[in-house]
Enzyme design. Sequence first.
Site, PDB file in Angstrom:
ATOM      1  NE  ARG A  38      25.403  53.553   8.507  1.00  0.00           N
ATOM      2  CZ  ARG A  38      24.633  53.634   9.597  1.00  0.00           C
ATOM      3  NH1 ARG A  38      25.142  54.057  10.728  1.00  0.00           N
ATOM      4  NH2 ARG A  38      23.369  53.283   9.559  1.00  0.00           N
ATOM      5  NE  ARG A  77      18.668  53.524  17.756  1.00  0.00           N
ATOM      6  CZ  ARG A  77      19.238  53.916  16.607  1.00  0.00           C
ATOM      7  NH1 ARG A  77      20.499  54.237  16.586  1.00  0.00           N
ATOM      8  NH2 ARG A  77      18.535  53.932  15.487  1.00  0.00           N
ATOM      9  CE  LYS A 121      20.377  56.733   7.268  1.00  0.00           C
ATOM     10  NZ  LYS A 121      20.084  55.653   8.180  1.00  0.00           N
ATOM     11  CG  ASN A 122      16.305  56.580   7.843  1.00  0.00           C
ATOM     12  OD1 ASN A 122      17.322  55.907   7.669  1.00  0.00           O
ATOM     13  ND2 ASN A 122      16.243  57.553   8.725  1.00  0.00           N
ATOM     14  CG  ASP A 137      17.231  60.873  12.099  1.00  0.00           C
ATOM     15  OD1 ASP A 137      16.706  60.076  11.298  1.00  0.00           O
ATOM     16  OD2 ASP A 137      17.609  60.552  13.243  1.00  0.00           O
ATOM     17  CD  GLN A 184       6.898  48.694  22.145  1.00  0.00           C
ATOM     18  OE1 GLN A 184       5.738  48.716  21.747  1.00  0.00           O
ATOM     19  NE2 GLN A 184       7.227  48.316  23.372  1.00  0.00           N
ATOM     20  CB  CYS A 187      23.710  55.725  15.027  1.00  0.00           C
ATOM     21  SG  CYS A 187      24.074  56.170  13.364  1.00  0.00           S
TER      22      CYS A 187
END
Length: 417
Positions: free
Chosen positions: A397, A122, A22-23, A305, A126, A117
Amino acid sequence: MSKLCIQGGIHLKGDVLISGAKNAAVAILPATILVNDVTVIENLPNINDVAILNEVIQSLGAVTEFLDSHTLKIDASTIYKCSAIEPEVGELRASYYLIGALLGRFKYAEVAMPGGCDFGGRPIDQHIKGFKALGAEVEIVDNIIRVHAKELVGTRIYLDVVSVGATINILLAAVLAQGTTVIENAAKEPHVVDVANFLNKMGAKITGAGTHLIRIKGVERLGGGRYSTVPDQIEAGTYMIAAAITGGDVCVRNIIPEHMESLSSKLREMGVQVLEGDDFLQVVAQRKITATNVKTLPYPGFPTDLQPQMAALLAVSEGVSTMVESVFDNRFQYIEELGNIGINIKVDGNKATIEGVNTLKGAKLSATDLRAGAAMVLVGLRALGETTIDNVRYIDRGYEEIEKKLTALGAKIYRIE
Ligand code: EPZ
């Protein structure tokens, strides 16, 4: 609103095929915007985040087509818009990659600030530091972030915190910049490397991805091509823990075992057998599982995660364990919800002390975020009796067909719409 219903107590057995990461997918799809040509991305996970990003990229003017449920063809040569401010864009944390990609190719972007999330702040300071260092002006007004640059010129950028998102976003903004950009203190996650590999395959000149120092030599343009995403390290880890928590015997297939090293080592420490093949890991948990201590860290450390999923396993292991969350400020919010099923965890700041219990009783649970939702599925698979989990949209998701994959392993799980 759908719910998952689980009858726990079954020892999972059999094979599970892991989907694309997913990421990686949620970064590579925005990265196709940089390519003034046609790209075909294979091994995409069939999950909601991919569907949403496809719609957003279409809304910018790209022509996209699913060749099958895991393969998307994208013609980004027709993109005419640099603005993605619809509400669904803000829902997705990964929408921030649209900024780097649009800035990188068109020198302008306006994007709804990322949501996703919510466990503690968050920030994207940066990311902004990187865009500014490359020569962009950045402003945030009414929850819309606007960036623009006359030109983007390569430079050295030191990340004050190891950030997956900032590392990838600066990669996206730098690949077409003039000169060379160096990212110091870069994130080394497998999905960071996957984005760099995709960009290089399309003609970028990136070296050092996977180390703390990434060098990007700007090029004129990127050409089209095909690319297949890396297997999902976190989905794989979730099924490895599912095998352990149910005392099962599961072969987790289509993975890169090296990516799983931190979890494999912790499971072995706890008395779980983890047998390694070229592209699979066999997880056998027939003996008693004993407590251990875990601290989440940037890759190659133990992934944040997998923190909720591992906490679920520690909660039914013999003895007292500790879990320290060192990546996010507040990623233990789900613990309270897990109390309903009999878990005994005390949280003090970023440290959780976990008193192992022998039996859990089924309960009604609500997923609070994607990985906490996965942890609730895991405790439901272990608990005696029925566990129901609502807010399943969070789980959808990041996990492709979770009930289908678990049913194939013998679990009694079904979805109620
Ligand atoms: C990515 O989020 C993942 N999301 C997260 O996965 C994952 O938990 C996280 O990386 C860490 O591995 C996606 O890839 C879409 P970070 P990201 O920037 O990029 C702080 C999942 O379940 N930080 O590496 O947002 C930040 O607050 C999701 O799949 C800043 O201070 O994470 C955190 O404490 C959840 N300033 C730490 O760095 C910034 O500009 C690491 O965050 C950026 C981050």
